[in-house]
Scaffold this active site. Structure first.
Site, PDB file in Angstrom:
ATOM      1  N   LYS A  54       0.843  -1.204   0.000  1.00  0.00           N
ATOM      2  CA  LYS A  54       0.000   0.000   0.000  1.00  0.00           C
ATOM      3  C   LYS A  54       0.874   1.248   0.000  1.00  0.00           C
ATOM      4  CE  LYS A  54      -3.851  -2.436   2.053  1.00  0.00           C
ATOM      5  NZ  LYS A  54      -4.463  -2.992   3.241  1.00  0.00           N
ATOM      6  N   GLN A  98      -4.906  -1.858   9.455  1.00  0.00           N
ATOM      7  CA  GLN A  98      -4.702  -3.154   8.815  1.00  0.00           C
ATOM      8  C   GLN A  98      -5.313  -4.268   9.681  1.00  0.00           C
ATOM      9  OE1 GLN A  98      -3.260  -3.639   5.669  1.00  0.00           O
ATOM     10  NE2 GLN A  98      -4.103  -5.675   5.966  1.00  0.00           N
ATOM     11  N   ASP A 121     -11.367   2.771   3.495  1.00  0.00           N
ATOM     12  CA  ASP A 121     -11.644   1.340   3.325  1.00  0.00           C
ATOM     13  C   ASP A 121     -13.143   1.092   3.170  1.00  0.00           C
ATOM     14  OD1 ASP A 121      -9.644  -0.514   3.090  1.00  0.00           O
ATOM     15  OD2 ASP A 121      -9.271  -0.701   5.241  1.00  0.00           O
TER      16      ASP A 121
END
Ligand code: NAP
Length: 292
Positions: A54, A98, A121
């Site tokens: 990422k 995460q 997200d």
């Protein structure tokens, strides 16, 4: 093999170059650099490599990224306080925690702490709810990427039958919601382990999205000829011939499905590259909104 490969790497590269142009334009016109904060708690090897990927993607797109690494034994209150700081930080337009978090953390509580306008997200209840009722929001990255992959096949899904295998909150359920939106207009069947005969549904499907987390969940005999297959699964299967002792495979048996389908995503190189791309997309969008 009859099916054409749906090349997620190629589509991701095209979209990332558009995103990089958008980033450069936002910097030039508004002096704003999109910023993504990635919080990693603990040292799960898979999470470490996802976070590295990422950050690399952010750098390539010209975005600012900030990695916040916390030990697994960090008190949950410290993690929540870090999120509160990032929520108020004007250099940060997207916050990603995460997952999975180490044992002992309440993932729901942690995700809920992210400001919805920085939830790139698309996991917070506000964004999930807005997606469900069709309001502007950050769409979850993997499901959004899946819709883009189906689009590149050229198949018009209006009036078609789409079967989604798997009902997780991060893949199956949101995919089903997105495909049943009026703008796509597919008729959607959602299968799970309680479904008596998954094949009875997939054999009438024009598109099958398989997100079960188990190899060989979908096989060629379960497909209608010409169907499109999107394989979301990422599974490690032991393979002594590989240096790492395993190989990656999806949830579909590639050989038998490719012999019947008209198009299929490979694993790796299908859905995976699109997930990070849609994260960059959302981060750029968040920065644009903040710059207005
Ligand atoms: P998950 O939370 O484990 O959910 C799996 C779902 O599949 C569950 O709803 C389960 O049903 C259903 N299922 C399992 N076996 C089935 C079977 N034989 N028949 C019908 N339904 C079945 O998994 P997830 O998080 O959605 O992830 C799914 C896969 O996608 C995993 O391999 C994951 O690594 C991969 N993934 C890839 C990406 C990417 O970017 N490439 C992103 C996210 C996930 P029940 O609800 O009844 O248990």
């Amino acid at each position: 093999m009859a099916a054409t490969l749906i090349d997620g790497k190629k589509l991701a590269a095209e979209m990332r170059s558009q995103i990089a142009e958008g980033v450069a334009q936002l910097k030039a016109e508004k002096g704003v650099t999109p910023g993504l904060a990635v919080i990693l708690v603990g040292d799960n090897p898979a999470s470490l490599s996802y976070v590295a990927a990422k950050e690399k993607a952010c750098a390539e797109a010209g975005m600012y990224s900030r990695e916040i690494r916390l030990p697994a034994e960090t008190p949950e209150s410290d993690l929540l306080a870090e999120i509160v700081r990032l929520n108020a930080d004007p250099a940060i337009h997207g916050i990603l925690v995460q997952l999975p978090l180490p044992r002992g953390f309440d993932e729901k509580k942690v995700i809920d702490a992210i400001a919805p306008e920085k939830d790139v997200d698309g996991f917070t209840p506000v964004n999930v709810g807005k997606m469900l009722i069709g309001e502007e929001c950050f769409l979850p990255c993997t499901p959004h990427g899946i819709v883009k992959l189906i689009e590149v096949t050229g198949m018009d899904l209006a009036g078609k039958h789409a079967v989604v295998i798997g009902r997780s909150n991060i893949v199956g359920k949101p995919v089903a919601v997105l495909l049943s939106r009026k703008s796509v207009n597919a008729t959607v069947t959602l299968c799970h382990t309680g479904t008596r005969d998954v094949g009875a549904f997939t054999r009438t499907a024009d598109v099958v999205v398989v997100a079960a987390g188990r190899p060989d969940t979908l096989t060629g005999d379960m497909l209608k000829p010409g169907a499109v297959v999107i394989d979301v699964g990422v599974n490690r299967v032991p393979d002594a011939s590989k240096p790492k002792g395993y190989r990656l495979c999806g949830d579909a048996d590639f050989e038998s499905c490719a012999a019947v389908a008209s198009a299929i995503t490979p694993v790796p190189g299908g859905v995976g590259p699109m997930t990070i791309t849609m994260l960059l997309w959302n981060t750029l969008e968040s920065a644009r909104r903040a710059a207005k």
